[in-house]
Design a protein around this motif. Structure first.
Motif, PDB file in Angstrom:
ATOM      1  N   TYR A   1     -12.939  33.433  27.221  1.00 37.03           N
ATOM      2  CA  TYR A   1     -11.533  33.601  27.600  1.00 37.03           C
ATOM      3  C   TYR A   1     -11.087  35.052  27.367  1.00 37.03           C
ATOM      4  O   TYR A   1     -10.454  35.668  28.234  1.00 37.03           O
ATOM      5  CB  TYR A   1     -10.660  32.620  26.809  1.00 37.03           C
ATOM      6  CG  TYR A   1      -9.219  33.038  26.657  1.00 37.03           C
ATOM      7  CD1 TYR A   1      -8.313  32.907  27.695  1.00 37.03           C
ATOM      8  CD2 TYR A   1      -8.763  33.581  25.444  1.00 37.03           C
ATOM      9  CE1 TYR A   1      -6.986  33.304  27.552  1.00 37.03           C
ATOM     10  CE2 TYR A   1      -7.446  33.974  25.288  1.00 37.03           C
ATOM     11  CZ  TYR A   1      -6.568  33.839  26.347  1.00 37.03           C
ATOM     12  OH  TYR A   1      -5.258  34.247  26.199  1.00 37.03           O
ATOM     13  N   VAL A   2     -11.418  35.600  26.207  1.00 38.25           N
ATOM     14  CA  VAL A   2     -11.006  36.974  25.901  1.00 38.25           C
ATOM     15  C   VAL A   2     -11.779  37.980  26.744  1.00 38.25           C
ATOM     16  O   VAL A   2     -11.187  38.923  27.299  1.00 38.25           O
ATOM     17  CB  VAL A   2     -11.161  37.271  24.397  1.00 38.25           C
ATOM     18  CG1 VAL A   2     -10.740  38.715  24.088  1.00 38.25           C
ATOM     19  CG2 VAL A   2     -10.319  36.309  23.563  1.00 38.25           C
ATOM     20  N   GLU A   3     -13.059  37.803  26.864  1.00 42.14           N
ATOM     21  CA  GLU A   3     -13.881  38.716  27.677  1.00 42.14           C
ATOM     22  C   GLU A   3     -13.354  38.827  29.102  1.00 42.14           C
ATOM     23  O   GLU A   3     -13.423  39.893  29.719  1.00 42.14           O
ATOM     24  CB  GLU A   3     -15.336  38.232  27.711  1.00 42.14           C
ATOM     25  CG  GLU A   3     -16.143  38.588  26.488  1.00 42.14           C
ATOM     26  CD  GLU A   3     -17.586  38.161  26.620  1.00 42.14           C
ATOM     27  OE1 GLU A   3     -18.457  38.885  26.121  1.00 42.14           O
ATOM     28  OE2 GLU A   3     -17.852  37.108  27.231  1.00 42.14           O
ATOM     29  N   ASN A   4     -12.804  37.749  29.604  1.00 39.68           N
ATOM     30  CA  ASN A   4     -12.312  37.710  30.980  1.00 39.68           C
ATOM     31  C   ASN A   4     -10.834  38.068  31.097  1.00 39.68           C
ATOM     32  O   ASN A   4     -10.213  37.763  32.126  1.00 39.68           O
ATOM     33  CB  ASN A   4     -12.581  36.341  31.594  1.00 39.68           C
ATOM     34  CG  ASN A   4     -14.063  36.096  31.816  1.00 39.68           C
ATOM     35  OD1 ASN A   4     -14.766  36.959  32.335  1.00 39.68           O
ATOM     36  ND2 ASN A   4     -14.552  34.932  31.411  1.00 39.68           N
ATOM     37  N   GLY A   5     -10.283  38.687  30.060  1.00 41.44           N
ATOM     38  CA  GLY A   5      -8.916  39.198  30.158  1.00 41.44           C
ATOM     39  C   GLY A   5      -7.890  38.507  29.294  1.00 41.44           C
ATOM     40  O   GLY A   5      -6.703  38.860  29.337  1.00 41.44           O
ATOM     41  N   GLY A   6      -8.298  37.522  28.488  1.00 43.89           N
ATOM     42  CA  GLY A   6      -7.363  36.861  27.586  1.00 43.89           C
ATOM     43  C   GLY A   6      -7.086  37.708  26.353  1.00 43.89           C
ATOM     44  O   GLY A   6      -7.769  38.705  26.090  1.00 43.89           O
ATOM     45  N   ASN A   7      -6.091  37.314  25.586  1.00 39.48           N
ATOM     46  CA  ASN A   7      -5.678  38.066  24.398  1.00 39.48           C
ATOM     47  C   ASN A   7      -5.546  37.118  23.215  1.00 39.48           C
ATOM     48  O   ASN A   7      -4.962  36.043  23.340  1.00 39.48           O
ATOM     49  CB  ASN A   7      -4.346  38.769  24.668  1.00 39.48           C
ATOM     50  CG  ASN A   7      -4.429  39.707  25.859  1.00 39.48           C
ATOM     51  OD1 ASN A   7      -5.096  40.728  25.811  1.00 39.48           O
ATOM     52  ND2 ASN A   7      -3.756  39.344  26.950  1.00 39.48           N
ATOM     53  N   TRP A   8      -6.065  37.543  22.066  1.00 47.26           N
ATOM     54  CA  TRP A   8      -6.199  36.635  20.918  1.00 47.26           C
ATOM     55  C   TRP A   8      -5.633  37.277  19.655  1.00 47.26           C
ATOM     56  O   TRP A   8      -5.972  38.406  19.309  1.00 47.26           O
ATOM     57  CB  TRP A   8      -7.676  36.325  20.689  1.00 47.26           C
ATOM     58  CG  TRP A   8      -7.914  35.210  19.720  1.00 47.26           C
ATOM     59  CD1 TRP A   8      -8.054  35.322  18.355  1.00 47.26           C
ATOM     60  CD2 TRP A   8      -8.039  33.823  20.030  1.00 47.26           C
ATOM     61  NE1 TRP A   8      -8.263  34.083  17.813  1.00 47.26           N
ATOM     62  CE2 TRP A   8      -8.264  33.141  18.825  1.00 47.26           C
ATOM     63  CE3 TRP A   8      -8.005  33.098  21.227  1.00 47.26           C
ATOM     64  CZ2 TRP A   8      -8.438  31.763  18.768  1.00 47.26           C
ATOM     65  CZ3 TRP A   8      -8.169  31.720  21.171  1.00 47.26           C
ATOM     66  CH2 TRP A   8      -8.385  31.070  19.947  1.00 47.26           C
ATOM     67  N   LEU A   9      -4.774  36.529  18.961  1.00 47.43           N
ATOM     68  CA  LEU A   9      -4.272  36.949  17.653  1.00 47.43           C
ATOM     69  C   LEU A   9      -4.810  36.007  16.593  1.00 47.43           C
ATOM     70  O   LEU A   9      -4.485  34.812  16.579  1.00 47.43           O
ATOM     71  CB  LEU A   9      -2.740  36.945  17.632  1.00 47.43           C
ATOM     72  CG  LEU A   9      -2.093  37.246  16.274  1.00 47.43           C
ATOM     73  CD1 LEU A   9      -2.484  38.634  15.749  1.00 47.43           C
ATOM     74  CD2 LEU A   9      -0.567  37.125  16.351  1.00 47.43           C
ATOM     75  N   ALA A  10      -5.658  36.521  15.700  1.00 42.87           N
ATOM     76  CA  ALA A  10      -6.135  35.772  14.536  1.00 42.87           C
ATOM     77  C   ALA A  10      -5.222  36.138  13.374  1.00 42.87           C
ATOM     78  O   ALA A  10      -5.253  37.267  12.880  1.00 42.87           O
ATOM     79  CB  ALA A  10      -7.577  36.129  14.222  1.00 42.87           C
ATOM     80  N   TRP A  11      -4.408  35.185  12.951  1.00 52.05           N
ATOM     81  CA  TRP A  11      -3.326  35.450  12.008  1.00 52.05           C
ATOM     82  C   TRP A  11      -3.582  34.670  10.709  1.00 52.05           C
ATOM     83  O   TRP A  11      -3.712  33.453  10.729  1.00 52.05           O
ATOM     84  CB  TRP A  11      -2.014  35.047  12.680  1.00 52.05           C
ATOM     85  CG  TRP A  11      -0.780  35.069  11.857  1.00 52.05           C
ATOM     86  CD1 TRP A  11      -0.540  35.779  10.711  1.00 52.05           C
ATOM     87  CD2 TRP A  11       0.420  34.352  12.143  1.00 52.05           C
ATOM     88  NE1 TRP A  11       0.731  35.534  10.265  1.00 52.05           N
ATOM     89  CE2 TRP A  11       1.347  34.671  11.125  1.00 52.05           C
ATOM     90  CE3 TRP A  11       0.810  33.480  13.165  1.00 52.05           C
ATOM     91  CZ2 TRP A  11       2.634  34.135  11.096  1.00 52.05           C
ATOM     92  CZ3 TRP A  11       2.091  32.945  13.135  1.00 52.05           C
ATOM     93  CH2 TRP A  11       2.993  33.276  12.108  1.00 52.05           C
ATOM     94  N   HIS A  12      -3.666  35.397   9.598  1.00 53.97           N
ATOM     95  CA  HIS A  12      -3.821  34.839   8.256  1.00 53.97           C
ATOM     96  C   HIS A  12      -4.989  33.840   8.212  1.00 53.97           C
ATOM     97  O   HIS A  12      -6.139  34.253   8.271  1.00 53.97           O
ATOM     98  CB  HIS A  12      -2.507  34.221   7.788  1.00 53.97           C
ATOM     99  CG  HIS A  12      -2.453  33.923   6.320  1.00 53.97           C
ATOM    100  ND1 HIS A  12      -2.571  34.899   5.357  1.00 53.97           N
ATOM    101  CD2 HIS A  12      -2.300  32.746   5.647  1.00 53.97           C
ATOM    102  CE1 HIS A  12      -2.497  34.338   4.154  1.00 53.97           C
ATOM    103  NE2 HIS A  12      -2.340  33.036   4.312  1.00 53.97           N
TER     104      HIS A  12
END
Length: 215
Positions: free
Chosen positions: A84-95
């Motif tokens: 998903y991220v490699e193909n243009g998605g954005n990810w927030l890993a929070w705490h």
């Protein structure tokens, strides 16, 4: 309309507090933002709809105090996330979105960092921006009582934008990088309700989401 998906809360972390924090940071209801809250088992379906940003505030263990601990992040799901991220998605890993995931798995490799430990007692933690970062203003500086997260961060292959310090030592508290066509942002604070609703912290959380949204 900005479409966000969020997986919030676990045994040690209140989903309601995290929800209040996220919605306060984004001025939810006043901005053109849609948030779909979901469970881990729904992530594959949610990611197939290509949300603009996914926010994970949940550790990998369902039952951390039991003798037989169950986890939810399979390598299959990890690959769905990284694709998903490699193909243009954005990810927030929070705490807790950094906590207890397999360090050799593709998810942690994508994050370029993971939670190691925190001192048992919460202390005053000072958070300060790194010079020249593109996520938060360089003037960002504040302190609050928090779990002081110590992490394994691949500093050579990411960009640290926030550092933390307490009587227990210093650590990276936020970092960001591109991953394929997408973006990844990692943020270690905050744990308790006061910290999650601290105005200075809300500004940092808002800036993280904004950085992920802006192309």
């Amino acid at each position: 309309m900005i479409r966000l998906a969020a997986v919030l809360g676990d045994y040690y972390h209140s989903s309601e507090w995290a929800k209040q924090s996220l919605e306060s940071a984004l001025n939810f209801g006043k901005q053109d933002v849609q948030i779909a809250y979901c469970y881990p088992k729904q992530l594959t379906e949610v990611l197939s709809k290509q949300p603009d940003v996914v926010i994970l505030f949940k550790e990998n263990r369902y039952n951390p105090v039991d003798e037989n601990v169950e986890t939810w992040m399979t390598e299959e799901l990890s690959l769905v996330i990284t694709n998903y991220v490699e193909n243009g998605g954005n990810w927030l890993a929070w705490h807790s979105g950094l906590a207890s995931y397999p360090v050799e798995g593709s998810y942690v490799k994508m994050l370029k960092g993971s939670f190691l430990y925190h001192p048992e007692k919460q202390q005053i933690v000072h958070y300060k921006a790194s010079e020249g970062n593109t996520v938060v203003p360089s003037s960002t500086s504040f302190e609050m009582v928090d779990e002081h997260y110590f992490v394994d961060c691949d500093k050579e292959n990411t960009n640290v934008f926030l550092v933390s310090e307490s009587i227990d030592g210093k650590a990276e508290a936020g970092w960001f990088h591109r991953y394929g066509e997408g973006k990844v942002c990692c943020l270690t604070p905050a744990h308790n309700k006061d910290g999650l609703l601290n105005e200075n912290f809300l500004n940092v959380l808002r800036n993280c989401v904004n950085w992920l949204i802006i192309r």
